[in-house]
Each structure stands twice: as C-alpha cells, then as structure tokens.
Design an enzyme around this catalytic site. Structure first.
Site, mmCIF file in Angstrom:
data_model
loop_
_atom_site.group_PDB
_atom_site.id
_atom_site.type_symbol
_atom_site.label_atom_id
_atom_site.label_comp_id
_atom_site.label_asym_id
_atom_site.label_seq_id
_atom_site.Cartn_x
_atom_site.Cartn_y
_atom_site.Cartn_z
ATOM 1 N N GLY A 190 2.927 5.173 4.166
ATOM 2 C CA GLY A 190 2.382 5.870 5.321
ATOM 3 C C GLY A 190 0.966 5.412 5.583
ATOM 4 N N HIS B 251 0.855 -1.190 0.000
ATOM 5 C CA HIS B 251 0.000 0.000 0.000
ATOM 6 C C HIS B 251 0.889 1.237 0.000
ATOM 7 C CE1 HIS B 251 -3.304 2.695 0.796
ATOM 8 N NE2 HIS B 251 -2.709 3.128 1.910
ATOM 9 N N ASP C 115 -2.002 3.857 -4.527
ATOM 10 C CA ASP C 115 -2.758 2.993 -3.621
ATOM 11 C C ASP C 115 -2.168 1.593 -3.503
ATOM 12 O OD1 ASP C 115 -4.949 2.707 -1.793
ATOM 13 O OD2 ASP C 115 -5.844 1.347 -3.251
ATOM 14 N N ARG D 95 18.191 15.365 12.279
ATOM 15 C CA ARG D 95 18.271 16.709 11.704
ATOM 16 C C ARG D 95 19.483 16.884 10.803
ATOM 17 N NH1 ARG D 95 16.935 21.110 16.275
ATOM 18 N NH2 ARG D 95 16.868 22.371 14.375
ATOM 19 N N GLY E 170 -1.682 11.637 3.310
ATOM 20 C CA GLY E 170 -1.434 12.591 2.225
ATOM 21 C C GLY E 170 -0.553 12.069 1.105
ATOM 22 N N LYS E 171 -0.491 10.762 0.944
ATOM 23 C CA LYS E 171 0.377 10.183 -0.099
ATOM 24 C C LYS E 171 -0.095 10.563 -1.496
ATOM 25 C CE LYS E 171 -0.327 5.981 1.325
ATOM 26 N NZ LYS E 171 -1.173 6.267 2.509
ATOM 27 N N GLU F 59 -6.397 8.654 -6.678
ATOM 28 C CA GLU F 59 -7.575 8.928 -5.855
ATOM 29 C C GLU F 59 -7.285 10.102 -4.920
ATOM 30 O OE1 GLU F 59 -10.235 7.011 -2.236
ATOM 31 O OE2 GLU F 59 -8.635 5.835 -3.148
#
Length: 313
Positions: free
Chosen positions: A155, A140, A179, A245, A160-161, A204
């Site tokens: 994720g 996925h 998807d 970081r 928000g992919k 989508e």
C-alpha cells in the site's frame, strides 16, 4: 541481468581441492542444475549440457578406467574442450585420471575434488546455487506470518501497514520484514521473503519511532523468512469505487515471474485492519482446503431463486 557464481566461490563454500586448471577459477556458473556425464563417457555427446557443473563419481570414473587408452583420452578431451563448462568435480576423494589433469590444464578448465559422497555433494551444491542464482526483488511492504499464511501487506506510504503489523504481532502473529521485503523466487516458482540484515526484527511506527519486535515481544514474535502465498493491498477508501462484497472475483498480482493471490482491503476510520487480515488468512486457508463460502452462498441463492420460480408456476 542474469546472475552468476564464480567457480572460486564454489571452491571456498565447500572447501574443494583444486587439482588442475587453476587458471579457470574465474569461470562462471549460470545455472543451478548439475550433470553427471554418463552417456558422454560412452561417446554420445549430442545433447551434452555444457553449461552445467560436471560431476564425476565412482560410476563414471570406473567406466572410464575400463576404456582403452585412446578412447578414454578422446572422451576426456571432448568433456573438457568447451569454454562454457564451469568446472568438473570429482567426488569421494577418488583419484583423478592423468588424462583429465592434462586436458583440464590445456583448456584451463578447473578440476576440483571433494571427499563427500556424490549424492550428498550434489544436493548441497544445488541448494547453494539455487539460493545464489534465484531471481530476486525488493518490494516496499510488510511481511507477516498470520496463521501460517505468509502475507505481504502493500500500500501507499502512511496507509497503516506497519501499525497493522504491530497489532498482528500483539495478537500472536509473527513479523518477518517491515518497510523493505527481499523476495527470492525458487526454481519451482515459490516466493520466499526476508528482511534486509540492517532492519531485521525492526518495526517503524510513526510517532513512536523504531522498535525491536524481538526485544519487546520475544523470539516467538519474529521469523527470519517465510513463503509468500497471499498479497494484501491496503488502499484509501474511494466512495465511487465498487468493491467486491461476495469474494467471487479472485485477483492475482505478479511478483518477479509468479502470480500470487491478491486481496484488496479499503481503509477507512473504524475498520479493524488486523482482524480483517486475520479473517482473510483463515478464509484463504479454507479455500485451499476446498471450501469457498462465496461459492456456497451463490449456489444456495440460485437454488432458492429456482424454488421460488417453481412455486410461482
């Protein structure tokens, strides 16, 4: 469960002529390697790879023709006696020795013939078997081509992919799959991703629905498949979590049997994920070319600290 290819599939795929041993067309092929029995024709069967498709070309058949009849029959009988040997293929449209026909019918081992040259046919069959027998998985996520880097964006649902992929497409990059990403691992441990036929070129977007990327943005906005070289994991920002970081810690994730570099990007309002992913792709390319900004910064920092210590002394 290990994948298998029936000999009958090979016959249909390459238009091979069935000479004898038709009863054995249900035999299965489990490895993508082929074998040309050279030493075996001379009588040495100690390390004969029985599980491979056996290829007989001009060289092997010419050598067989030189042997005395009894030796020739013995070599062919030993070549055909195993139940795990999938089939024997004669190339270049050469005549098949009658001893081979008799032995194959006796052992129900298919003997096939092709008019194609040995090297060319071997290459084609190997490629076909590699595709059919390669380990596969469905993940996925979203697969995009960003600056030539195949990036698998993963994720949780709703992170928000797809929206990030849409922004990347608008910025000139290409979509491979949304998807569901079908991944195939080749024999050299490379991962290649593609989209299931049903959802190919579709994206989508919640609130908008399903859009056809090729129709909206043109053929240059899509690709059918791409090698996966970097995984980007999107996760909700966690205040208590310490994120890298500097970029010194290089993580990997395992897909099938291959370790792939992993970049984790925390998601929070105001972060432009598309730009961050573009930078991640460019930084990944620089690292592969031998330049690592984090290491350069660390080296300069160490050098500066050492100079300051010397000045204090």
């Amino acid at each position: 469960m290990a994948k298998k290819v029936k000999v009958s599939e090979l016959v249909n795929q390459f238009g091979l002529e069935v000479i004898s041993g038709e009863q054995g067309l249900k035999r299965t092929i489990t490895v993508d390697d082929l074998y040309r029995p050279g030493l075996e024709m001379a009588g040495y069967f100690e390390y004969h790879p029985l599980e491979r498709v056996q290829i007989l070309g001009k060289t092997e058949l010419a050598f067989l023709a030189m042997l005395p009849e009894e030796e020739r029959k013995d070599r062919i009988d030993r070549l055909c006696q195993s139940e795990v040997t999938p089939c024997i293929i004669v190339t270049r449209g050469l005549d098949v020795p009658h001893e081979l026909i008799d032995a194959s019918n006796k052992n129900e081992l298919p003997v096939l013939r092709s008019t194609v040259a040995t090297t060319i046919l071997s290459s084609r069959i190997t490629g076909f078997l590699e595709r059919k027998l390669a380990p596969t998985a469905t993940i996925h996520g979203v697969l995009v081509d960003v600056y030539g880097v195949g990036m698998l964006i993963t994720g949780s649902s709703g992170i928000g992919k797809s929206e990030t992929a849409l922004e990347l497409v608008k910025r000139g990059h290409r979509l491979i799959a949304d998807d569901a990403v079908e991944i195939r691992q080749t024999s050299d441990s490379q991962l290649h991703g593609t989209a299931p036929e049903l959802i190919r070129h579709l994206l989508e977007i919640r609130g908008v629905g399903i859009i056809n990327v090729m129709t909206l943005f043109g053929a240059g906005a899509i690709r059918n498949n791409k090698r996966i070289t970097l995984v980007v994991k999107l996760e909700a920002w966690q205040q208590e979590k310490q994120y890298d970081r500097l970029g010194l810690d290089e993580e990997t994730t395992r897909i099938i049997d291959t370790d792939v570099p992993l970049v984790t990007i925390p998601v929070r309002p105001g972060r432009n994920l598309a730009v961050i992913i573009e930078v991640a792709a460019m930084n990944f390319r620089l690292k592969r070319m031998g330049y690592n900004a984090a290491l350069q910064f660390t080296a300069k920092l160490t050098e500066t600290i050492a100079e300051d210590v010397d000045d204090l002394d």
